[in-house]
Design a protein around this motif. Structure first.
Motif, PDB file in Angstrom:
ATOM      1  N   LEU A  92       0.833  -1.213   0.000  1.00 55.50           N
ATOM      2  CA  LEU A  92       0.000   0.000   0.000  1.00 55.50           C
ATOM      3  C   LEU A  92       0.862   1.255   0.000  1.00 55.50           C
ATOM      4  O   LEU A  92       0.594   2.211  -0.733  1.00 55.50           O
ATOM      5  N   LYS A  93       1.917   1.233   0.816  1.00 57.09           N
ATOM      6  CA  LYS A  93       2.833   2.393   0.872  1.00 57.09           C
ATOM      7  C   LYS A  93       3.525   2.610  -0.473  1.00 57.09           C
ATOM      8  O   LYS A  93       3.859   3.729  -0.833  1.00 57.09           O
ATOM      9  N   ALA A  94       3.745   1.512  -1.207  1.00 60.77           N
ATOM     10  CA  ALA A  94       4.405   1.610  -2.523  1.00 60.77           C
ATOM     11  C   ALA A  94       3.420   2.031  -3.608  1.00 60.77           C
ATOM     12  O   ALA A  94       3.794   2.189  -4.763  1.00 60.77           O
ATOM     13  N   GLY A  95       2.146   2.208  -3.224  1.00 58.98           N
ATOM     14  CA  GLY A  95       1.155   2.711  -4.182  1.00 58.98           C
ATOM     15  C   GLY A  95       0.604   1.670  -5.146  1.00 58.98           C
ATOM     16  O   GLY A  95       0.117   2.031  -6.221  1.00 58.98           O
ATOM     17  N   VAL A  96       0.683   0.385  -4.793  1.00 60.70           N
ATOM     18  CA  VAL A  96       0.150  -0.621  -5.720  1.00 60.70           C
ATOM     19  C   VAL A  96      -1.367  -0.444  -5.857  1.00 60.70           C
ATOM     20  O   VAL A  96      -2.038  -0.010  -4.934  1.00 60.70           O
ATOM     21  N   LYS A  97      -1.867  -0.791  -7.035  1.00 62.42           N
ATOM     22  CA  LYS A  97      -3.303  -0.627  -7.314  1.00 62.42           C
ATOM     23  C   LYS A  97      -4.079  -1.907  -7.041  1.00 62.42           C
ATOM     24  O   LYS A  97      -5.303  -1.902  -6.983  1.00 62.42           O
ATOM     25  N   GLY A  98      -3.364  -3.021  -6.905  1.00 58.74           N
ATOM     26  CA  GLY A  98      -4.043  -4.279  -6.634  1.00 58.74           C
ATOM     27  C   GLY A  98      -3.133  -5.223  -5.859  1.00 58.74           C
ATOM     28  O   GLY A  98      -1.907  -5.176  -6.016  1.00 58.74           O
ATOM     29  N   TYR A  99      -3.740  -6.055  -5.019  1.00 57.38           N
ATOM     30  CA  TYR A  99      -2.986  -7.081  -4.282  1.00 57.38           C
ATOM     31  C   TYR A  99      -3.900  -8.297  -4.273  1.00 57.38           C
ATOM     32  O   TYR A  99      -4.897  -8.350  -3.551  1.00 57.38           O
ATOM     33  N   LEU A 100      -3.582  -9.252  -5.153  1.00 54.86           N
ATOM     34  CA  LEU A 100      -4.442 -10.414  -5.363  1.00 54.86           C
ATOM     35  C   LEU A 100      -3.707 -11.691  -4.980  1.00 54.86           C
ATOM     36  O   LEU A 100      -2.476 -11.748  -5.017  1.00 54.86           O
ATOM     37  N   LEU A 101      -4.466 -12.716  -4.648  1.00 56.50           N
ATOM     38  CA  LEU A 101      -3.877 -13.990  -4.267  1.00 56.50           C
ATOM     39  C   LEU A 101      -3.971 -14.986  -5.415  1.00 56.50           C
ATOM     40  O   LEU A 101      -4.948 -14.987  -6.172  1.00 56.50           O
ATOM     41  N   LYS A 102      -2.935 -15.834  -5.525  1.00 57.43           N
ATOM     42  CA  LYS A 102      -2.861 -16.762  -6.658  1.00 57.43           C
ATOM     43  C   LYS A 102      -3.966 -17.807  -6.657  1.00 57.43           C
ATOM     44  O   LYS A 102      -4.224 -18.407  -7.692  1.00 57.43           O
ATOM     45  N   ASP A 103      -4.593 -18.032  -5.519  1.00 58.60           N
ATOM     46  CA  ASP A 103      -5.651 -19.040  -5.517  1.00 58.60           C
ATOM     47  C   ASP A 103      -7.025 -18.445  -5.863  1.00 58.60           C
ATOM     48  O   ASP A 103      -8.046 -19.111  -5.778  1.00 58.60           O
ATOM     49  N   SER A 104      -7.045 -17.178  -6.308  1.00 59.32           N
ATOM     50  CA  SER A 104      -8.314 -16.582  -6.758  1.00 59.32           C
ATOM     51  C   SER A 104      -8.698 -17.192  -8.112  1.00 59.32           C
ATOM     52  O   SER A 104      -7.825 -17.589  -8.878  1.00 59.32           O
ATOM     53  N   PRO A 105     -10.005 -17.240  -8.442  1.00 55.46           N
ATOM     54  CA  PRO A 105     -10.431 -17.756  -9.749  1.00 55.46           C
ATOM     55  C   PRO A 105      -9.844 -16.914 -10.886  1.00 55.46           C
ATOM     56  O   PRO A 105      -9.722 -15.695 -10.751  1.00 55.46           O
ATOM     57  N   SER A 106      -9.496 -17.562 -12.010  1.00 56.52           N
ATOM     58  CA  SER A 106      -8.806 -16.854 -13.103  1.00 56.52           C
ATOM     59  C   SER A 106      -9.644 -15.725 -13.698  1.00 56.52           C
ATOM     60  O   SER A 106      -9.112 -14.696 -14.094  1.00 56.52           O
ATOM     61  N   GLU A 107     -10.981 -15.893 -13.746  1.00 54.47           N
ATOM     62  CA  GLU A 107     -11.807 -14.815 -14.323  1.00 54.47           C
ATOM     63  C   GLU A 107     -11.743 -13.552 -13.470  1.00 54.47           C
ATOM     64  O   GLU A 107     -11.899 -12.444 -13.982  1.00 54.47           O
ATOM     65  N   GLU A 108     -11.481 -13.718 -12.176  1.00 54.92           N
ATOM     66  CA  GLU A 108     -11.352 -12.546 -11.294  1.00 54.92           C
ATOM     67  C   GLU A 108     -10.117 -11.723 -11.641  1.00 54.92           C
ATOM     68  O   GLU A 108     -10.098 -10.515 -11.471  1.00 54.92           O
ATOM     69  N   LEU A 109      -9.082 -12.414 -12.121  1.00 54.05           N
ATOM     70  CA  LEU A 109      -7.824 -11.743 -12.451  1.00 54.05           C
ATOM     71  C   LEU A 109      -8.037 -10.724 -13.573  1.00 54.05           C
ATOM     72  O   LEU A 109      -7.682  -9.550 -13.439  1.00 54.05           O
ATOM     73  N   ALA A 110      -8.648 -11.173 -14.679  1.00 53.04           N
ATOM     74  CA  ALA A 110      -8.891 -10.275 -15.813  1.00 53.04           C
ATOM     75  C   ALA A 110      -9.813  -9.131 -15.404  1.00 53.04           C
ATOM     76  O   ALA A 110      -9.586  -7.974 -15.761  1.00 53.04           O
ATOM     77  N   GLN A 111     -10.834  -9.455 -14.626  1.00 53.98           N
ATOM     78  CA  GLN A 111     -11.777  -8.432 -14.180  1.00 53.98           C
ATOM     79  C   GLN A 111     -11.077  -7.397 -13.290  1.00 53.98           C
ATOM     80  O   GLN A 111     -11.331  -6.197 -13.397  1.00 53.98           O
ATOM     81  N   SER A 112     -10.176  -7.883 -12.422  1.00 54.15           N
ATOM     82  CA  SER A 112      -9.430  -6.969 -11.541  1.00 54.15           C
ATOM     83  C   SER A 112      -8.565  -6.017 -12.354  1.00 54.15           C
ATOM     84  O   SER A 112      -8.454  -4.832 -12.034  1.00 54.15           O
ATOM     85  N   ILE A 113      -7.940  -6.535 -13.408  1.00 54.89           N
ATOM     86  CA  ILE A 113      -7.100  -5.690 -14.277  1.00 54.89           C
ATOM     87  C   ILE A 113      -7.954  -4.575 -14.902  1.00 54.89           C
ATOM     88  O   ILE A 113      -7.565  -3.409 -14.916  1.00 54.89           O
ATOM     89  N   ARG A 114      -9.138  -4.947 -15.380  1.00 58.59           N
ATOM     90  CA  ARG A 114     -10.018  -3.931 -15.987  1.00 58.59           C
ATOM     91  C   ARG A 114     -10.430  -2.873 -14.961  1.00 58.59           C
ATOM     92  O   ARG A 114     -10.469  -1.683 -15.264  1.00 58.59           O
ATOM     93  N   LEU A 115     -10.748  -3.318 -13.759  1.00 56.67           N
ATOM     94  CA  LEU A 115     -11.163  -2.369 -12.711  1.00 56.67           C
ATOM     95  C   LEU A 115     -10.021  -1.428 -12.328  1.00 56.67           C
ATOM     96  O   LEU A 115     -10.230  -0.232 -12.109  1.00 56.67           O
ATOM     97  N   VAL A 116      -8.794  -1.969 -12.259  1.00 58.92           N
ATOM     98  CA  VAL A 116      -7.621  -1.133 -11.963  1.00 58.92           C
ATOM     99  C   VAL A 116      -7.421  -0.106 -13.081  1.00 58.92           C
ATOM    100  O   VAL A 116      -7.123   1.062 -12.831  1.00 58.92           O
ATOM    101  N   MET A 117      -7.639  -0.534 -14.331  1.00 59.60           N
ATOM    102  CA  MET A 117      -7.528   0.395 -15.466  1.00 59.60           C
ATOM    103  C   MET A 117      -8.589   1.501 -15.379  1.00 59.60           C
ATOM    104  O   MET A 117      -8.385   2.604 -15.858  1.00 59.60           O
TER     105      MET A 117
END
Length: 199
Positions: A92-117
């Motif tokens: 958070l201090k480094a200003g990251v826009k997302g912090y996701l876990l590898k065991d999340s479903p793959s469709e969540e990954l693409a959706q998270s990228i779009r939301l960060v964009m």
């Protein structure tokens, strides 16, 4: 088209992530790195929209790389197996826009990228539950003492290095053990590492 650089030291995982994201109509993986240093140079060279990074990588961790990318236009997403609040707070201090876990479903990954964009921040819910209760309770001086203990230094060596009396160092160590709720120095070091409190 969302351009992405992925940094991951496990080659199979790196290849799988790249293939997965390239299947999305609006995403293109433009670069893949095996460590934090390589990720930094790829981001500087390719100027992607997103850099997705693991944390524990050789040469430079994902958190160190994120800290160096803080003032760039590239949005950093951490993708890791570690749901450690110490890591999360540093991210958070480094200003990251997302912090996701590898065991999340793959469709969540693409959706998270779009939301960060779209300007949103995406954090794994597991981290939100305990992050506020997981601040490092040690003072700066206590942290310094613990780092020197972890470095293998004995009480007298720590005293010499910090210009303290040996008795004062022993008092600091007792306070550290008490605050962390552990029995000995080894447990204190282990717990601090597990919580991501060591740099």
């Amino acid at each position: 088209m969302i351009s992405i650089v992925i940094a991951e030291d496990q080659r199979m995982m790196l290849g799988a992530l790249g293939s997965l994201l390239n299947l999305e109509d609006d995403m293109e993986v433009v670069g893949m790195a095996g460590d934090g240093e390589e990720a930094l140079s790829l981001v500087r060279e390719l100027r992607p929209d997103i850099c997705m990074m693991d944390i524990e990588m050789p040469k430079m961790t994902g958190l160190e790389a994120a800290e160096r990318l803080k003032d760039t236009d590239c949005r950093v997403i951490i993708l890791t197996t570690f749901a450690r609040s110490g890591y999360f707070q540093r991210a958070l201090k480094a200003g990251v826009k997302g912090y996701l876990l590898k065991d999340s479903p793959s469709e969540e990954l693409a959706q998270s990228i779009r939301l960060v964009m779209d300007g949103k921040r995406m954090f794994a819910p597991e981290l939100m539950d305990d992050v506020y209760g997981e601040e490092n309770p040690l003072t700066d001086r206590e942290k310094e003492v613990l780092w020197l203990v972890a470095d293998g230094k004995n009480t007298q060596e720590i005293a010499d290095e910090l210009s303290l009396k040996a008795g004062t160092v022993r008092n600091y160590v007792s306070t550290i053990l008490e605050k962390l709720g552990v029995k000995n120095r080894i447990e204190a070091i282990t717990q601090s590492k597990e919580k991501g409190w060591f740099k």
